[in-house]
Design a protein around this motif. Structure first.
Motif, PDB file in Angstrom:
ATOM      1  N   ASP A  58      -2.241   7.475 -38.415  1.00 54.95           N
ATOM      2  CA  ASP A  58      -2.369   8.669 -37.583  1.00 54.95           C
ATOM      3  C   ASP A  58      -1.002   9.220 -37.209  1.00 54.95           C
ATOM      4  OD1 ASP A  58      -5.111   8.612 -37.565  1.00 54.95           O
ATOM      5  OD2 ASP A  58      -5.295   7.719 -35.576  1.00 54.95           O
ATOM      6  N   THR A  59      -0.915  10.525 -37.178  1.00 52.44           N
ATOM      7  CA  THR A  59       0.239  11.213 -36.608  1.00 52.44           C
ATOM      8  C   THR A  59      -0.290  12.221 -35.608  1.00 52.44           C
ATOM      9  OG1 THR A  59       0.259  12.989 -38.245  1.00 52.44           O
ATOM     10  CG2 THR A  59       1.544  10.999 -38.779  1.00 52.44           C
ATOM     11  N   VAL A  60       0.592  12.731 -34.772  1.00 53.84           N
ATOM     12  CA  VAL A  60       0.164  13.726 -33.790  1.00 53.84           C
ATOM     13  C   VAL A  60      -0.398  14.946 -34.508  1.00 53.84           C
ATOM     14  CG1 VAL A  60       0.970  15.281 -31.971  1.00 53.84           C
ATOM     15  CG2 VAL A  60       1.752  12.913 -32.012  1.00 53.84           C
ATOM     16  N   LEU A  61       0.252  15.376 -35.574  1.00 55.67           N
ATOM     17  CA  LEU A  61      -0.239  16.559 -36.293  1.00 55.67           C
ATOM     18  C   LEU A  61      -1.571  16.303 -36.993  1.00 55.67           C
ATOM     19  CD1 LEU A  61       3.065  18.009 -37.752  1.00 55.67           C
ATOM     20  CD2 LEU A  61       1.732  18.850 -35.836  1.00 55.67           C
ATOM     21  N   SER A  62      -1.715  15.115 -37.589  1.00 57.30           N
ATOM     22  CA  SER A  62      -2.985  14.847 -38.277  1.00 57.30           C
ATOM     23  C   SER A  62      -4.140  14.772 -37.282  1.00 57.30           C
ATOM     24  CB  SER A  62      -2.899  13.559 -39.103  1.00 57.30           C
ATOM     25  OG  SER A  62      -2.800  12.413 -38.266  1.00 57.30           O
ATOM     26  N   ILE A  63      -3.900  14.204 -36.120  1.00 57.15           N
ATOM     27  CA  ILE A  63      -4.952  14.136 -35.098  1.00 57.15           C
ATOM     28  C   ILE A  63      -5.278  15.535 -34.584  1.00 57.15           C
ATOM     29  CG2 ILE A  63      -5.520  13.289 -32.795  1.00 57.15           C
ATOM     30  CD1 ILE A  63      -3.711  10.856 -33.456  1.00 57.15           C
ATOM     31  N   THR A  64      -4.240  16.333 -34.342  1.00 55.02           N
ATOM     32  CA  THR A  64      -4.461  17.699 -33.854  1.00 55.02           C
ATOM     33  C   THR A  64      -5.226  18.516 -34.885  1.00 55.02           C
ATOM     34  OG1 THR A  64      -2.371  17.540 -32.636  1.00 55.02           O
ATOM     35  CG2 THR A  64      -3.317  19.724 -32.877  1.00 55.02           C
ATOM     36  N   GLU A  65      -4.860  18.368 -36.163  1.00 61.68           N
ATOM     37  CA  GLU A  65      -5.596  19.078 -37.212  1.00 61.68           C
ATOM     38  C   GLU A  65      -7.051  18.618 -37.270  1.00 61.68           C
ATOM     39  OE1 GLU A  65      -3.211  18.255 -40.643  1.00 61.68           O
ATOM     40  OE2 GLU A  65      -1.984  20.041 -40.366  1.00 61.68           O
ATOM     41  N   VAL A  74      -1.902  27.118 -33.344  1.00 58.24           N
ATOM     42  CA  VAL A  74      -0.547  27.377 -32.834  1.00 58.24           C
ATOM     43  C   VAL A  74       0.457  26.781 -33.815  1.00 58.24           C
ATOM     44  CG1 VAL A  74      -1.261  27.438 -30.406  1.00 58.24           C
ATOM     45  CG2 VAL A  74      -0.563  25.283 -31.430  1.00 58.24           C
ATOM     46  N   SER A  75       1.745  27.026 -33.551  1.00 56.34           N
ATOM     47  CA  SER A  75       2.789  26.508 -34.432  1.00 56.34           C
ATOM     48  C   SER A  75       2.972  25.000 -34.222  1.00 56.34           C
ATOM     49  CB  SER A  75       4.110  27.227 -34.158  1.00 56.34           C
ATOM     50  OG  SER A  75       4.590  26.868 -32.871  1.00 56.34           O
TER      51      SER A  75
END
Length: 107
Positions: A58-65, A74-75
């Motif tokens: 998991d990464t912050v971006l993958s979780i957010t996506e 958002v950016s």
């Protein structure tokens, strides 16, 4: 003449040794650190979030996506900034497997 040159060399070496013993010319092995007192103001955030437990990969971006069905509204910079605000300044690359973190959720 040889005696005068020998005496001057001896004098220079003696002064150098005394100076090195008292003041030191080499950097010391002790590192002096000065702590700077900074006041950190805690502000209330109105960013909606969901608390998520991190799994391997998991990464912050993958979780957010994942929370937004693969489309970020958002950016990436905004996601990172909001994550840091929600998690007391923690950088997204410092998350640990098994830890629970607040992930920003956007409308």
């Amino acid at each position: 003449m040889k005696k005068i040159v020998g005496f001057l060399i001896f004098l220079i070496i003696s002064v150098s040794v005394v100076y090195d013993m008292k003041v030191g010319s080499l950097p010391s092995s002790k590192t002096e650190t000065t702590l700077k007192n900074e006041s950190i103001s805690v502000t209330q955030t109105t960013i909606p979030y969901q608390e998520v437990k991190i799994k391997g990969g998991d990464t912050v971006l993958s979780i957010t996506e994942h929370l937004h069905n693969q489309a970020l509204p958002v950016s990436i910079e905004q996601v990172i900034s909001d994550f840091e605000k929600l998690n007391n300044g923690m950088a997204p690359e410092d998350i640990l497997i098994g830890g629970s973190y607040k992930i920003p959720v956007y409308e």
